[in-house]
Scaffold this motif. Sequence first.
Motif, PDB file in Angstrom:
ATOM      1  N   GLY A  46       0.833  -1.219   0.000  1.00  0.00           N
ATOM      2  CA  GLY A  46       0.000   0.000   0.000  1.00  0.00           C
ATOM      3  C   GLY A  46       0.858   1.255   0.000  1.00  0.00           C
ATOM      4  O   GLY A  46       0.565   2.237  -0.679  1.00  0.00           O
ATOM      5  N   GLY A  47       1.953   1.221   0.754  1.00  0.00           N
ATOM      6  CA  GLY A  47       2.883   2.357   0.787  1.00  0.00           C
ATOM      7  C   GLY A  47       3.526   2.599  -0.561  1.00  0.00           C
ATOM      8  O   GLY A  47       3.697   3.750  -0.985  1.00  0.00           O
ATOM      9  N   TYR A  48       3.852   1.494  -1.232  1.00  0.00           N
ATOM     10  CA  TYR A  48       4.450   1.612  -2.569  1.00  0.00           C
ATOM     11  C   TYR A  48       3.464   2.293  -3.529  1.00  0.00           C
ATOM     12  O   TYR A  48       3.826   3.204  -4.275  1.00  0.00           O
ATOM     13  CB  TYR A  48       4.843   0.221  -3.082  1.00  0.00           C
ATOM     14  CG  TYR A  48       5.197   0.195  -4.541  1.00  0.00           C
ATOM     15  CD1 TYR A  48       6.351   0.816  -5.012  1.00  0.00           C
ATOM     16  CD2 TYR A  48       4.358  -0.441  -5.469  1.00  0.00           C
ATOM     17  CE1 TYR A  48       6.659   0.814  -6.356  1.00  0.00           C
ATOM     18  CE2 TYR A  48       4.667  -0.448  -6.809  1.00  0.00           C
ATOM     19  CZ  TYR A  48       5.816   0.184  -7.251  1.00  0.00           C
ATOM     20  OH  TYR A  48       6.116   0.188  -8.588  1.00  0.00           O
ATOM     21  N   VAL A  49       2.214   1.837  -3.472  1.00  0.00           N
ATOM     22  CA  VAL A  49       1.174   2.441  -4.336  1.00  0.00           C
ATOM     23  C   VAL A  49       0.996   3.917  -3.972  1.00  0.00           C
ATOM     24  O   VAL A  49       0.861   4.780  -4.848  1.00  0.00           O
ATOM     25  CB  VAL A  49      -0.169   1.663  -4.182  1.00  0.00           C
ATOM     26  CG1 VAL A  49      -1.286   2.350  -4.952  1.00  0.00           C
ATOM     27  CG2 VAL A  49       0.000   0.229  -4.650  1.00  0.00           C
ATOM     28  N   HIS A  50       1.041   4.191  -2.691  1.00  0.00           N
ATOM     29  CA  HIS A  50       0.921   5.548  -2.143  1.00  0.00           C
ATOM     30  C   HIS A  50       1.983   6.483  -2.761  1.00  0.00           C
ATOM     31  O   HIS A  50       1.672   7.560  -3.277  1.00  0.00           O
ATOM     32  CB  HIS A  50       1.129   5.423  -0.632  1.00  0.00           C
ATOM     33  CG  HIS A  50       0.944   6.671   0.151  1.00  0.00           C
ATOM     34  ND1 HIS A  50      -0.051   6.833   1.045  1.00  0.00           N
ATOM     35  CD2 HIS A  50       1.642   7.810   0.185  1.00  0.00           C
ATOM     36  CE1 HIS A  50       0.041   8.028   1.603  1.00  0.00           C
ATOM     37  NE2 HIS A  50       1.074   8.640   1.089  1.00  0.00           N
TER      38      HIS A  50
END
Lengths: 161, 182
Positions: A46-50
Amino acid sequence: MGFSLLPEFFVFLGVDVFVAMSLLACLLDDYFPKTLPYVFQAAAIGGYVHILISRDFLTLFGDSMRFWYCFLYLTVALANIIALNVYLAVIKKQWTIAKVFSGTVVFPALLISVFFISDYASQIAGVYLLHIAMFISAIVLGLSISVLLSPKIVRKYWKRR
Amino acid sequence: MKRVFSKSAKMLVLTLMGILVISATAAVYYSLDMTSTITTAANDIWFVEGLDNVTAGVTLFNDNKSATLTDLKAYPNITMTYDDPIKVRNNNTGTNHFVRLTPVSLTGTATYFVYINFTLQTSTPISLNYTSNGASWTTPSQTSFVQVDMNTEYSIVVETMANATAPADQIATIEIAVEVQL
């Protein structure tokens, strides 16, 4: 011009925290729910997508907004570490592991986060938080290590007093 | 034994996944760090005509960012001073800036000139002093930066002198730059 931090660095830091917690949760799977490592991995993704979305909308979001949503992600990651520590101590009643966990995982993670937030704050507003934070942290760290390594000595010391 | 193997396998998978996610995130952050957003902005520093602008033949152009002074004179053995031909203005109402004078080019005979001096009258004046020994020019070096306060104008004083034997209509052309540090 020297190296300067972007607000997205906090997301990067949060991703690292989630990945580390995922591995720790897997390592200590006797104390944590079996699905927890995967939940943390999902949070890291999710952080990567963020950060990916943040890059694509870089010109749209202002510096302030970028800082706050990145800082929020890091806060969630740190809150999860603290929650794990509380879970170990309160729910599982594993005091020894909880103490080791707080000294080796929670405290260093908080200290590193404070370091980078302080650096970013000094870069943006010239506010130097780190001197005070480092001073207090160093005292806490020293006391924690002494208590952790030699609780009997500390207990004897207090009895004598 | 079976459980240990299972835990090891899980750890391996999670480690590999973690490395992948961290690497991908680091790559995106790195590309973000390399992204520069550059926007155009109005400049705060420009030239303004001084009280002696007519005498000195001042013409401003390029939105007051360039100027020519075409009627400056140098007289034999006399120091000619133009107190206020042109000014440098910091038009920003909230920020002080820094400027310096830089020599750009010099053409014309050195035979009949003694010196041509440009001084920016900031609180610490800075100047470019072109001197001639009768054979060649000595070009001054770039000045240091000095502060130009917000919403303030500073005169550039020009001083000239020709040597005692100078005939009329000898020409020297000097180009200088006012460099701004924001």
